[in-house]
Scaffold this motif. Structure first.
Motif, PDB file in Angstrom:
ATOM      1  N   GLU A 170       0.980  -0.904   0.302  1.00  0.00           N
ATOM      2  CA  GLU A 170       0.324  -0.080  -0.354  1.00  0.00           C
ATOM      3  C   GLU A 170       0.567   1.572  -0.239  1.00  0.00           C
ATOM      4  O   GLU A 170       0.859   1.942  -0.706  1.00  0.00           O
ATOM      5  N   GLU A 171       1.684   1.140   0.950  1.00  0.00           N
ATOM      6  CA  GLU A 171       2.961   2.752   0.669  1.00  0.00           C
ATOM      7  C   GLU A 171       3.451   2.360  -0.220  1.00  0.00           C
ATOM      8  O   GLU A 171       3.706   4.198  -0.757  1.00  0.00           O
ATOM      9  N   LEU A 184     -10.431  16.824   6.543  1.00  0.00           N
ATOM     10  CA  LEU A 184      -9.051  17.700   7.081  1.00  0.00           C
ATOM     11  C   LEU A 184      -8.557  18.373   7.890  1.00  0.00           C
ATOM     12  O   LEU A 184      -7.674  18.520   7.866  1.00  0.00           O
ATOM     13  N   LYS A 185      -9.444  19.424   7.911  1.00  0.00           N
ATOM     14  CA  LYS A 185      -8.968  20.925   8.706  1.00  0.00           C
ATOM     15  C   LYS A 185      -8.972  20.528  10.189  1.00  0.00           C
ATOM     16  O   LYS A 185      -8.304  21.614  10.894  1.00  0.00           O
ATOM     17  N   ASN A 186      -9.501  19.341  10.535  1.00  0.00           N
ATOM     18  CA  ASN A 186      -9.044  18.696  11.887  1.00  0.00           C
ATOM     19  C   ASN A 186      -7.642  17.754  12.195  1.00  0.00           C
ATOM     20  O   ASN A 186      -7.257  18.208  13.098  1.00  0.00           O
ATOM     21  N   GLY A 214       1.906  19.638  -2.095  1.00  0.00           N
ATOM     22  CA  GLY A 214       0.886  18.701  -1.554  1.00  0.00           C
ATOM     23  C   GLY A 214       0.951  18.133   0.184  1.00  0.00           C
ATOM     24  O   GLY A 214      -0.198  17.382  -0.235  1.00  0.00           O
ATOM     25  N   ILE A 215       0.946  17.982   0.842  1.00  0.00           N
ATOM     26  CA  ILE A 215       1.174  17.439   2.009  1.00  0.00           C
ATOM     27  C   ILE A 215       0.189  18.095   3.353  1.00  0.00           C
ATOM     28  O   ILE A 215      -0.829  17.061   3.818  1.00  0.00           O
ATOM     29  N   THR A 269      -4.546  11.078   2.780  1.00  0.00           N
ATOM     30  CA  THR A 269      -4.453  10.646   3.439  1.00  0.00           C
ATOM     31  C   THR A 269      -2.707  11.096   3.998  1.00  0.00           C
ATOM     32  O   THR A 269      -2.240  12.442   3.015  1.00  0.00           O
ATOM     33  N   LYS A 270      -2.085  10.278   5.321  1.00  0.00           N
ATOM     34  CA  LYS A 270      -1.199  11.156   6.254  1.00  0.00           C
ATOM     35  C   LYS A 270      -0.524  10.060   5.499  1.00  0.00           C
ATOM     36  O   LYS A 270       0.093   9.377   5.830  1.00  0.00           O
TER      37      LYS A 270
END
Length: 346
Positions: free
Chosen positions: A44-45, A136-138, A334-335, A340-341
């Motif tokens: 997956e990575e 995602l703002k959290n 991008g980050i 996802t993280k």
């Protein structure tokens, strides 16, 4: 940066600085380019890594933009910006004004946040841009640099002011320009906290205080990106910047994927001298156990005025500094906008 042996500097000083040319592209063209071909039947990575898309470098920041900021912060009027001094108070007010002008809100009740671990009144300056994505703002990305320096030192040719242009008005300038960019575009899905730290030169006290306070608030910290000594260009390297703690995470690969080039590389001397623990990223690593690293273009060979009175704005390469900002924009974009993280410990 914290005090490093003069002997090391004498051994390693061999090169002189030369700035790379700024990549001029459309600053409004922030959409992704053609993706890398898909890979099947892999971990997956690896799929995540291959699916990232390069984001074109912008020409948002100009040499005059960075030159104006760093010239003010490292001017004699600020007397070397020692933590708790009148000079650094002027710097804090200046940073606060830039946040206000660009619509960056204070993270706490006020921009200036008094630290509790230093004997004199001293302030971090902390702003925030809330993310635009409902979910995602959290998640929070902290982008930081220390804005203090060492103040007045033993005179040299009648000059006793350690102006700290490279260390670290250059990193502060980078953070302020990134804040201006994201405040202008309003395209950050995750929330970004912009933190300018005091008392780094006293033992990383400002970052330690803020990291502790944010941990007490139980924030969902994704990563901490720190900028330190980016005023002159690396020489004879096949990369543009390095990160401390390179081997600790996949941050370099993620950054390079978004930039579409070898933006970040490995500096052996940074590992040898354990620079990962010598800058403000380390407090966030300790408190949150998330990837927290420092970007730098000072390699102990390209600048001979560390903690000296000669660390002046006129020795900085403003074109290079603008390029640091412009090349960092795709990486940070991008980050903060990834679904996802993606940055993970190795």
């Amino acid at each position: 940066m914290k005090k490093i042996s003069v002997i090391i500097f004498g051994i390693l000083f061999t090169y002189s600085c030369k700035a790379p040319k700024i990549v001029e592209t459309n600053p409004d063209n922030i959409e992704a380019v053609t993706p890398v071909s898909e890979t099947v039947n892999v971990e997956e990575e690896v799929i995540e890594e291959k699916s990232r898309k390069a984001i074109p470098t912008t020409s948002f920041s100009k040499s005059k933009d960075v030159g104006d900021i760093i010239s003010f912060l490292s001017s004699d009027d600020l007397k070397g910006r020692e933590a708790g001094s009148e000079g650094i108070e002027i710097a804090a007010n200046y940073i606060e004004d830039i946040f206000k002008e660009n619509g960056v809100k204070p993270y706490f009740e006020y921009y200036k946040d008094t630290i509790s671990n230093y004997e004199k009144p001293a302030y971090n300056v902390v702003g925030v841009l809330e993310g635009i994505d409902a979910s995602l703002k959290n998640e929070i990305v902290v982008i930081g640099a220390h804005y203090d320096h060492i103040g007045l030192i033993a005179p040299k040719n009648g000059d006793a002011i350690a102006n700290g242009a490279n260390d670290n008005a250059s990193g502060t300038t980078t953070v302020l320009e990134l804040a201006r960019y994201f405040a202008t575009t309003k395209n950050n899905k995750r929330t970004i906290v912009f933190a300018l730290f005091t008392a780094e030169e006293k033992g990383l006290l400002g970052s330690k205080d803020l990291a502790k306070r944010l941990k007490e608030r139980n924030i969902n910290l994704y990563t901490m990106l720190n900028f330190e000594m980016v005023g002159v260009a690396l020489q004879n390297k096949d990369y543009f910047m390095y990160v401390t703690g390179y081997e600790n995470s996949n941050l370099a690969q993620v950054a390079n994927d978004y930039s579409g080039e070898k933006l970040i590389g490995f500096l052996p001397s940074a590992k040898k001298m354990n620079l990962f623990k010598r800058s403000d990223n380390y407090a966030f690593y300790e408190e949150f156990s998330v990837p927290s690293q420092t970007f730098c273009t000072f390699d102990f060979t390209n600048f001979n005025h560390y903690h000296g009175v000669d660390d002046e704005a006129e020795l900085m390469d403003f074109n290079h500094m603008a390029t640091v900002v412009n090349k960092s924009i795709p990486m940070v974009t991008g980050i903060v906008n990834a679904t996802t993280k993606e940055i993970k410990f190795n």
